[in-house]
Design a protein around this motif. Structure first.
Motif, PDB file in Angstrom:
ATOM      1  N   GLN A 139       6.499   0.622   9.205  1.00 41.06           N
ATOM      2  CA  GLN A 139       5.105   0.590   9.614  1.00 41.06           C
ATOM      3  C   GLN A 139       4.366   1.830   9.157  1.00 41.06           C
ATOM      4  N   GLU A 140       5.055   2.941   9.111  1.00 35.50           N
ATOM      5  CA  GLU A 140       4.446   4.183   8.631  1.00 35.50           C
ATOM      6  C   GLU A 140       3.978   4.037   7.185  1.00 35.50           C
ATOM      7  N   HIS A 144       0.207   4.048   5.790  1.00 36.91           N
ATOM      8  CA  HIS A 144      -0.121   5.010   4.734  1.00 36.91           C
ATOM      9  C   HIS A 144      -0.797   4.315   3.556  1.00 36.91           C
ATOM     10  N   PHE A 145      -0.252   3.187   3.135  1.00 35.96           N
ATOM     11  CA  PHE A 145      -0.841   2.456   2.020  1.00 35.96           C
ATOM     12  C   PHE A 145      -2.246   1.979   2.379  1.00 35.96           C
ATOM     13  N   PRO A 150      -6.317   1.680  -0.337  1.00 40.73           N
ATOM     14  CA  PRO A 150      -6.888   0.412   0.124  1.00 40.73           C
ATOM     15  C   PRO A 150      -7.122  -0.615  -0.981  1.00 40.73           C
ATOM     16  N   SER A 151      -7.264  -0.164  -2.236  1.00 39.83           N
ATOM     17  CA  SER A 151      -7.502  -1.112  -3.336  1.00 39.83           C
ATOM     18  C   SER A 151      -6.210  -1.657  -3.930  1.00 39.83           C
ATOM     19  N   MET A 152      -5.067  -1.177  -3.453  1.00 37.56           N
ATOM     20  CA  MET A 152      -3.771  -1.639  -3.977  1.00 37.56           C
ATOM     21  C   MET A 152      -3.268  -2.813  -3.139  1.00 37.56           C
ATOM     22  N   GLY A 153      -2.954  -3.908  -3.804  1.00 35.45           N
ATOM     23  CA  GLY A 153      -2.371  -5.028  -3.093  1.00 35.45           C
ATOM     24  C   GLY A 153      -0.921  -4.744  -2.741  1.00 35.45           C
ATOM     25  N   VAL A 154      -0.461  -5.307  -1.630  1.00 35.97           N
ATOM     26  CA  VAL A 154       0.936  -5.172  -1.217  1.00 35.97           C
ATOM     27  C   VAL A 154       1.548  -6.564  -1.167  1.00 35.97           C
TER      28      VAL A 154
END
Length: 217
Positions: A139-140, A144-145, A150-154
């Protein structure tokens, strides 16, 4: 039914016009870089995948397990007219099968910085972090991501399935010992990858060339 079939065939043909230049550009990129055609004695820094794998081979899903990408053919089948088609971006996917440690965080950070330096081409590329570990992402790390990138997809995948799919395409990677960055073109061809030995500058050099010589995405 006949009209619908005709419409689908017309759409597929129009999109094929978009598909062919990218595929040819991939082969042209290989030929040009191997011959020093992009200037000087330089060659591509990353590992070319020829023939390319498909984006579905990475088995990318969202947090709920729903697939994020379909094949180009499946994508075309969902469109009713050519007007519905929107140009897709190039994808830069960082694949990691372990916890995102210090080295991982550094890679994610520098890939973001690389993206920023693309200037007018920044909208032509989208970044993804692909979590291929069997254990849930901490979760950390999620927090963090979300806060810092915020513009990076996960996305999520299975390391075993991903490696098996790529091996079938002649690509041998070892996610238990390394992480990788993949380039995917606008029609879903997984066409180049980088391992931990490649620098961010190596990746940027190839990406700049690809964007410069591709009219799509």
């Amino acid at each position: 039914m006949k009209d619908l079939t005709s419409s689908k065939l017309k759409l597929a043909f129009l999109l094929l016009i978009a598909f062919v230049p990218i595929t040819l550009a991939t082969f042209a990129f290989r030929a040009a870089t191997e011959s020093g055609g992009f200037g000087g004695d330089t060659v591509n820094k990353g590992h070319l995948i020829l023939p390319p794998a498909d984006i579905t081979d990475l088995a990318m899903s969202d947090a709920d397990g729903a697939p994020l990408f379909s094949s180009f053919e499946e994508f075309v089948a969902t469109l009713e007219s050519e007007e519905e088609y929107e140009a897709q971006p190039w994808l830069m996917v960082y694949v990691n099968a372990g916890a995102c440690d210090e080295a991982c965080e550094e890679r994610v950070f520098y890939l973001r910085q690389l993206h920023i330096t693309l200037g007018k081409n920044v909208e032509r590329v989208r970044r993804y972090y692909l979590h291929a570990a069997s254990a849930p992402m901490a979760q950390e790390t999620v927090d963090h991501f979300r806060e810092e990138f915020p513009s990076m997809g996960v996305a999520y995948s299975s390391a075993g399935q991903l490696q098996q799919n790529l091996t079938a395409n002649g690509v041998e990677i070892d996610l238990s010992n390394d992480s990788y960055v993949f380039f995917i073109d606008p029609v879903g061809n997984v066409m180049m990858y980088y391992d931990g030995s490649h620098t961010t500058e190596d990746i940027k050099t190839d990406l700049d060339r690809l964007l410069r010589h591709s009219s799509l995405g």
